[in-house]
Design an enzyme around this catalytic site. Structure first.
Site, PDB file in Angstrom:
ATOM      1  N   LEU A  98      -5.845  56.127 -97.990  1.00 25.78           N
ATOM      2  CA  LEU A  98      -5.072  54.832 -98.268  1.00 25.78           C
ATOM      3  C   LEU A  98      -4.341  54.243 -97.150  1.00 25.78           C
ATOM      4  O   LEU A  98      -4.134  53.347 -96.891  1.00 25.78           O
ATOM      5  CB  LEU A  98      -4.155  55.071 -99.456  1.00 25.78           C
ATOM      6  CG  LEU A  98      -4.771  55.342-100.768  1.00 25.78           C
ATOM      7  CD1 LEU A  98      -3.337  55.560-101.667  1.00 25.78           C
ATOM      8  CD2 LEU A  98      -5.182  54.151-101.522  1.00 25.78           C
ATOM      9  N   GLY A  99      -3.939  55.235 -96.295  1.00 25.26           N
ATOM     10  CA  GLY A  99      -3.135  54.923 -95.210  1.00 25.26           C
ATOM     11  C   GLY A  99      -2.697  56.244 -94.248  1.00 25.26           C
ATOM     12  O   GLY A  99      -2.938  57.361 -94.819  1.00 25.26           O
ATOM     13  N   TRP A 100      -2.004  55.897 -93.097  1.00 32.14           N
ATOM     14  CA  TRP A 100      -1.653  57.221 -92.246  1.00 32.14           C
ATOM     15  C   TRP A 100      -0.379  56.655 -91.682  1.00 32.14           C
ATOM     16  O   TRP A 100      -0.092  55.422 -91.475  1.00 32.14           O
ATOM     17  CB  TRP A 100      -2.569  57.232 -91.440  1.00 32.14           C
ATOM     18  CG  TRP A 100      -3.009  56.351 -90.478  1.00 32.14           C
ATOM     19  CD1 TRP A 100      -3.847  55.375 -90.453  1.00 32.14           C
ATOM     20  CD2 TRP A 100      -2.154  56.125 -89.315  1.00 32.14           C
ATOM     21  NE1 TRP A 100      -3.735  54.473 -89.330  1.00 32.14           N
ATOM     22  CE2 TRP A 100      -2.905  55.030 -88.406  1.00 32.14           C
ATOM     23  CE3 TRP A 100      -1.399  56.890 -88.269  1.00 32.14           C
ATOM     24  CZ2 TRP A 100      -2.694  54.654 -87.198  1.00 32.14           C
ATOM     25  CZ3 TRP A 100      -1.194  56.630 -87.094  1.00 32.14           C
ATOM     26  CH2 TRP A 100      -1.741  55.169 -86.472  1.00 32.14           C
ATOM     27  N   GLY A 101       0.454  57.695 -91.414  1.00 34.80           N
ATOM     28  CA  GLY A 101       1.674  57.398 -90.455  1.00 34.80           C
ATOM     29  C   GLY A 101       1.869  58.618 -89.312  1.00 34.80           C
ATOM     30  O   GLY A 101       0.838  59.595 -89.368  1.00 34.80           O
ATOM     31  N   ASP A 119      16.403  52.565 -94.174  1.00 33.67           N
ATOM     32  CA  ASP A 119      15.439  52.160 -93.573  1.00 33.67           C
ATOM     33  C   ASP A 119      14.633  51.101 -94.406  1.00 33.67           C
ATOM     34  O   ASP A 119      13.344  51.089 -94.407  1.00 33.67           O
ATOM     35  CB  ASP A 119      14.413  53.177 -93.107  1.00 33.67           C
ATOM     36  CG  ASP A 119      13.413  52.585 -92.159  1.00 33.67           C
ATOM     37  OD1 ASP A 119      13.698  51.605 -91.297  1.00 33.67           O
ATOM     38  OD2 ASP A 119      12.471  53.407 -91.713  1.00 33.67           O
ATOM     39  N   SER A 164       2.081  61.909 -91.272  1.00 33.85           N
ATOM     40  CA  SER A 164       1.205  62.141 -92.586  1.00 33.85           C
ATOM     41  C   SER A 164       0.018  61.313 -92.672  1.00 33.85           C
ATOM     42  O   SER A 164      -0.054  60.110 -92.044  1.00 33.85           O
ATOM     43  CB  SER A 164       2.061  62.184 -93.907  1.00 33.85           C
ATOM     44  OG  SER A 164       2.547  61.058 -94.036  1.00 33.85           O
ATOM     45  N   THR A 165      -1.096  61.610 -93.570  1.00 32.04           N
ATOM     46  CA  THR A 165      -2.091  60.585 -94.241  1.00 32.04           C
ATOM     47  C   THR A 165      -1.821  60.686 -95.390  1.00 32.04           C
ATOM     48  O   THR A 165      -1.223  61.632 -96.234  1.00 32.04           O
ATOM     49  CB  THR A 165      -3.374  61.259 -93.748  1.00 32.04           C
ATOM     50  OG1 THR A 165      -3.477  62.746 -94.459  1.00 32.04           O
ATOM     51  CG2 THR A 165      -3.644  61.344 -92.407  1.00 32.04           C
ATOM     52  N   VAL A 166      -2.076  59.624 -96.126  1.00 32.04           N
ATOM     53  CA  VAL A 166      -1.956  59.522 -97.712  1.00 32.04           C
ATOM     54  C   VAL A 166      -3.487  59.097 -98.127  1.00 32.04           C
ATOM     55  O   VAL A 166      -4.108  58.329 -97.689  1.00 32.04           O
ATOM     56  CB  VAL A 166      -0.936  57.999 -97.822  1.00 32.04           C
ATOM     57  CG1 VAL A 166      -0.736  58.155 -99.514  1.00 32.04           C
ATOM     58  CG2 VAL A 166       0.260  58.369 -97.138  1.00 32.04           C
ATOM     59  N   LYS A 192       0.332  62.583-100.541  1.00 35.40           N
ATOM     60  CA  LYS A 192       0.822  62.347 -98.865  1.00 35.40           C
ATOM     61  C   LYS A 192       0.612  63.703 -98.373  1.00 35.40           C
ATOM     62  O   LYS A 192       1.384  64.644 -98.771  1.00 35.40           O
ATOM     63  CB  LYS A 192       2.268  61.823 -99.119  1.00 35.40           C
ATOM     64  CG  LYS A 192       2.846  61.825 -97.626  1.00 35.40           C
ATOM     65  CD  LYS A 192       4.076  61.163 -97.930  1.00 35.40           C
ATOM     66  CE  LYS A 192       4.990  61.015 -96.382  1.00 35.40           C
ATOM     67  NZ  LYS A 192       6.333  60.369 -96.629  1.00 35.40           N
TER      68      LYS A 192
END
Length: 437
Positions: free
Chosen positions: A42-45, A167, A48-50, A65
């Site tokens: 779904l995504g990454w930061g 945030d 982490s990755t999700v 996550k």
């Protein structure tokens, strides 16, 4: 659930798939003794990755996550779990407009031990919604609806739990469902993948990065051509479909959250949504979240960020940020200007900025009319809602409970604004032509 700090159109790359870094995942991989089956990313930061995953025990789709394995990332995950657990315990009915943590566990892989968090599956972020509507603003009736959901979440965090999010921004507020129904596994009746596809190689998530990047570049090129064609033909499909999008939303990402009576950091909030007391180093409380909410509401309504500070000749981002605030809201009271531990670097003893001496004032209601072509009544009522949230004195900002009673949120929806094709297409700094001396 998307990763709030993920970069749209980019890939996390392969460098961080190493000891202490990301865990390489393939569709069909099993977690927690086979309970969760990875479906697609779904995504990454940066932490982490999700992944979309299927929970075999409850027969539903969830967001998984997977944190990087280095100790500092594990510590950040445990910090977030502390707050999410308190949130979930106080909200057994899952009705408080905050993302629900369903489970957490540890997973061992080639790069170390990763803490994994399991969330309810949610949809796109408000940032994605803003982009989807081509930075034109989504209309005040939709802004009202979103503000109500966010305020309900903040009221729960602030009044019942004593938690400051610190945030709040469009990336950290997710719609309850995806903008595109075909990307929602529930609404699209997707069949879950319960076994790994045949012929997959170990580490294919990493090894196929180059191929995926090439495909992504090709898709971008096609998208640009389509966007130009739609612009030329005056297609307004997005505007029509905006009415069909479910605007219910939830607050996510508690990696930077803190208890009101136990704060961990002095510098909080993403730059564009940062309250003046944080810049000044004057301490903060729940009201910093209210300031951020006002910035988000403006961005939803106009497509532009309220403040886009930049450093210049002889002044830095902090001083520019304060100047932008004062151009919009008027001069900061001297008592507040000199109240923080950073005040001496920014203000003189009279409460004037040291390096930005002349400001061009543009009040919020006038800005909405002059630049964004809002009807005067809409601009006035919207500004009456936002300006108290943007009070330089934190203690004067209304609470989330008080905001929920505001006449603007509870008034009849305003009439649709005439389509202005140029609104939001030119990204210009808001308010903010200053004379630097």
């Amino acid at each position: 659930m998307s990763c709030s700090s993920s970069s749209e159109g980019e890939d996390e790359g392969t460098d961080a798939y190493r000891k202490g870094g990301y865990h390489a995942v393939r569709p069909g991989d099993q977690f927690c003794g086979g309970r969760y089956i990875a479906q697609r990313k779904l995504g990454w930061g940066h932490f982490s990755t999700v992944w979309l995953a299927f929970d075999k025990e409850t027969s539903r789709f969830v967001a998984l996550k997977i944190q990087k394995s280095a100790p500092e990332f594990a510590g950040a995950a445990m910090h977030e779990i502390e707050f999410l657990t308190a949130i979930a315990q106080g909200d057994p009915s899952n009705s408080k407009c905050i993302i629900q943590l369903l489970d957490h566990f540890k997973h061992s892989g080639p790069n170390g031990q990763h803490i994994c968090l399991v969330f309810e599956f949610l949809g796109d972020s408000l940032l994605r919604l803003i982009k989807y509507n081509r930075y034109k603003g989504i209309g005040l009736s939709k802004v009202k609806e979103i503000c109500k959901w966010v305020l309900l979440g903040l009221d729960y965090l602030h009044r019942e739990l004593g938690i400051i999010h610190t945030d709040l921004k469009p990336e950290n507020i997710l719609l309850v469902s995806t903008i595109d129904p075909s990307k929602d596994p529930i609404r699209s009746n997707a069949t879950p993948m319960l076994e790994r596809p045949e012929g997959g190689l170990n580490g294919c998530t990493v090894s196929s990065t180059i191929e995926r990047n090439l495909k992504r570049k090709a898709k971008r090129a096609v998208a640009k051509i389509s966007a130009r064609r739609e612009s030329m033909e005056g297609i307004s499909e997005n505007k029509k479909s905006l009415e069909e999008i479910d605007m219910r939303c939830k607050i996510v990402d508690f990696g930077n959250a803190c208890w009101a009576d136990q704060q961990f950091a002095e510098a909080v909030q993403t730059r564009q949504y940062r309250a003046p007391e944080v810049i000044l180093g004057a301490g903060y409380s729940f009201s910093v979240d209210m300031w951020s909410l006002a910035c988000i509401a403006f961005e939803l309504a106009t497509g532009d960020m309220l403040f886009i500070p930049k450093g210049g000749h002889g002044y830095d981002e902090d001083e520019d940020h304060l100047a932008l605030m004062m151009e919009l809201l008027g001069k900061m009271p001297r008592k507040i200007a000199i109240s923080g531990c950073h005040s001496k670097d920014l203000f003189d003893r009279h409460g004037d900025l040291k390096r930005i001496r002349r400001l061009k004032y543009w009040p919020l209601d006038k800005l909405l009319v002059d630049k964004y072509k809002f009807p005067e009544s809409d601009a006035r009522e919207f500004a009456e809602f936002l300006c108290p949230l943007l009070d330089f004195a934190p203690e004067k900002r209304p609470t989330s409970a008080e905001c929920l009673k505001h006449p603007w949120l509870n008034s009849q929806d305003p009439k649709p604004i005439d389509d202005k094709k140029d609104i939001g297409l030119q990204k210009v700094e808001v308010g903010m032509s200053k004379l630097r001396v």
